[in-house]
Design a protein around this motif. Structure first.
Motif, short mmCIF file in Angstrom:
data_model
loop_
_atom_site.label_atom_id
_atom_site.label_comp_id
_atom_site.label_asym_id
_atom_site.label_seq_id
_atom_site.Cartn_x
_atom_site.Cartn_y
_atom_site.Cartn_z
N UNK A 169 0.85 -1.20 0.00
CA UNK A 169 0.00 0.00 0.00
C UNK A 169 0.88 1.24 0.00
N UNK A 170 0.29 2.32 -0.48
CA UNK A 170 1.01 3.59 -0.45
C UNK A 170 1.12 4.16 0.94
N UNK A 171 0.20 3.78 1.82
CA UNK A 171 0.19 4.27 3.20
C UNK A 171 -0.33 3.18 4.11
N UNK A 172 0.32 3.03 5.27
CA UNK A 172 -0.16 2.11 6.31
C UNK A 172 -0.40 2.93 7.56
N UNK A 173 -1.55 2.75 8.17
CA UNK A 173 -1.88 3.40 9.43
C UNK A 173 -2.00 2.33 10.50
N UNK A 174 -1.15 2.38 11.48
CA UNK A 174 -1.10 1.35 12.52
C UNK A 174 -1.83 1.84 13.75
N UNK A 175 -2.98 1.25 14.02
CA UNK A 175 -3.78 1.56 15.21
C UNK A 175 -3.93 0.26 16.00
#
Length: 423
Positions: A169-175
């Protein structure tokens, strides 16, 4: 940004808010949640005006405000029931531009998940970051490794990593929460969240025989809080200064009865109605030291993964929602992903570090045990409340009056009803 694909690791409140915010901007978003379903274990969450304004930007603020209890009033009491201070939602509206809404987490999760397209959320899908990628190079997307459902990022056999499926992916958001494997992977050697000195219990019970004002009761080494939800059920929480890692041999309801069963009503009534199997117990942990940044490569951290805090300001979920909205705004506004992530870290680190510190200071006060210290604390609260109304709201100054970037909040959000302006 040409690679408009994003992966969110973690399907909690912060992760889902981020997913909805990017989806509304036209991104293809996949949420990977390790649990078998998005139905969280029953507990409440406080959403102050800052979180509501953030949710306005994705069209969810009004639905949250609809969960508010009409004519909400709150008090600080002693275990015998003596009132030390009080406030109400009218004061919160005057001070911060909106009420404090206490909602059931399951309702908020459903509200957010319902704003994503079918198939965007994959449950039973634990994952870890295999390569954070490079935001300055289009040929270096982030890579996420999918783990077998029985595996976790803590116990996975990394020797078989080449044979496990990957997503890019172009962006990963880790929550991925307070025990974030992503945080450890991006910042190896950084101190793990530390025990804050007290443990919490949370429970939800059916409606009581008669209504009571919401309250926090401060006693020696512990706090009890009770607040009605909009459907009549009661959310209760408690904290106590005990060693970490403990479990009651005869069950957590018995432990709560020993510690709080002799305190004023409705505490005994709530404990009598509690389902012993539905009481949650968790050690409270807080950030030992701020991270150097909220991102690395193409991976951004948000919520408890980057700034775990004590619950004493009711801002853990609120700050996760803020993170998500600021990150989405930066991704939409800045010319490059690298610039967007740099700006995200610059904006969020100072603010969340201050919120962590304020919450921890209040949490420390709740652990006082000696009789003279408890009496002095109660007298100080009562005296201050007498000469400074809305004492319970003052710690939120500069926090609950936050406005999301871009000006698209409250009446400016699609479909939102006009809200009271913040100070």
């Amino acid at each position: 940004m040409r690679q408009r694909t994003a992966i969110v690791i973690g399907g909690g409140i912060g992760g889902l808010t981020a997913a909805v915010a990017l989806h509304r901007q036209g991104w293809e978003v996949t949420v990977l949640e390790r649990a078998a379903s998005l139905e969280p274990v029953g507990a409440g969450i406080a959403l102050a005006a800052n979180a509501q304004r953030a949710l306005d930007t994705i069209g969810a603020g009004d639905a949250v405000r609809d969960m508010a209890v009409p004519q909400f009033k709150g008090e600080i009491r002693t275990p015998r029931g003596r009132r030390l201070a009080r406030t109400d939602n009218a004061a919160a509206v005057r001070r911060f531009g909106g009420p404090v809404v206490v909602a059931h987490r399951a309702e908020l999760i459903a509200l957010l998940a319902g704003r994503l397209p079918e198939g965007a959320v994959r449950t039973g899908a634990p994952a870890e970051v295999a390569d954070p990628g490079d935001p300055t190079r289009p040929d270096r997307p982030a890579r996420v490794r999918l783990l077998p459902p029985a595996e976790s990022a803590d116990t996975a056999d990394t020797g078989n990593a080449a044979n496990t499926p990957h997503l890019t992916a172009g962006l990963v958001m880790a929550a991925d929460g307070i025990r974030s494997a992503t945080r450890r992977a991006l910042f190896p050697g950084h101190p793990e969240p530390r025990y804050a000195g007290f443990t919490s219990w949370r429970l939800v019970v059916p409606a009581l025989r008669r209504p009571y004002a919401a309250h926090e009761t401060w006693g020696p080494g512990g706090v009890w809080g009770s607040v009605a939800l909009h459907d009549g059920r009661v959310y209760a929480y408690a904290t106590a200064a005990v060693p970490p890692g403990g479990r009651a041999p005869d069950g957590e309801r018995s432990e709560l009865l020993r510690r709080f069963g002799s305190w004023h009503q409705p505490i005994p009534e709530i404990l009598a109605a509690a389902d012993p199997a539905a009481i949650l117990r968790n050690d409270v942990r807080t950030a030992a030291r701020p991270l150097p940044a909220c991102h690395r490569g193409r991976v951004a951290l948000l919520g408890d993964a980057v700034h775990p805090m004590t619950p004493n300001l009711g801002q853990g979920g609120c700050q996760a929602v803020e993170d998500a909205i600021v990150l989405a705004h930066r991704v939409a506004s800045d010319r490059s992903l690298a610039a967007a992530l740099d700006a995200y870290s610059r904006e969020r680190l100072p603010r969340t570090t201050e919120v962590v510190r304020r919450a921890e200071r209040i949490g420390h006060l709740t652990t006082w045990r000696s009789a003279p210290a408890v009496l002095l604390r109660g007298a100080a609260i009562a005296c201050t409340a007498r000469f400074a109304p809305d004492l319970a709201l003052r710690p939120l100054d500069g926090i609950a009056d936050w406005r999301p970037p871009g000006g698209t909040y409250a009446s400016g959000a699609p479909g939102a009803r006009p809200a009271h302006p913040a100070r």
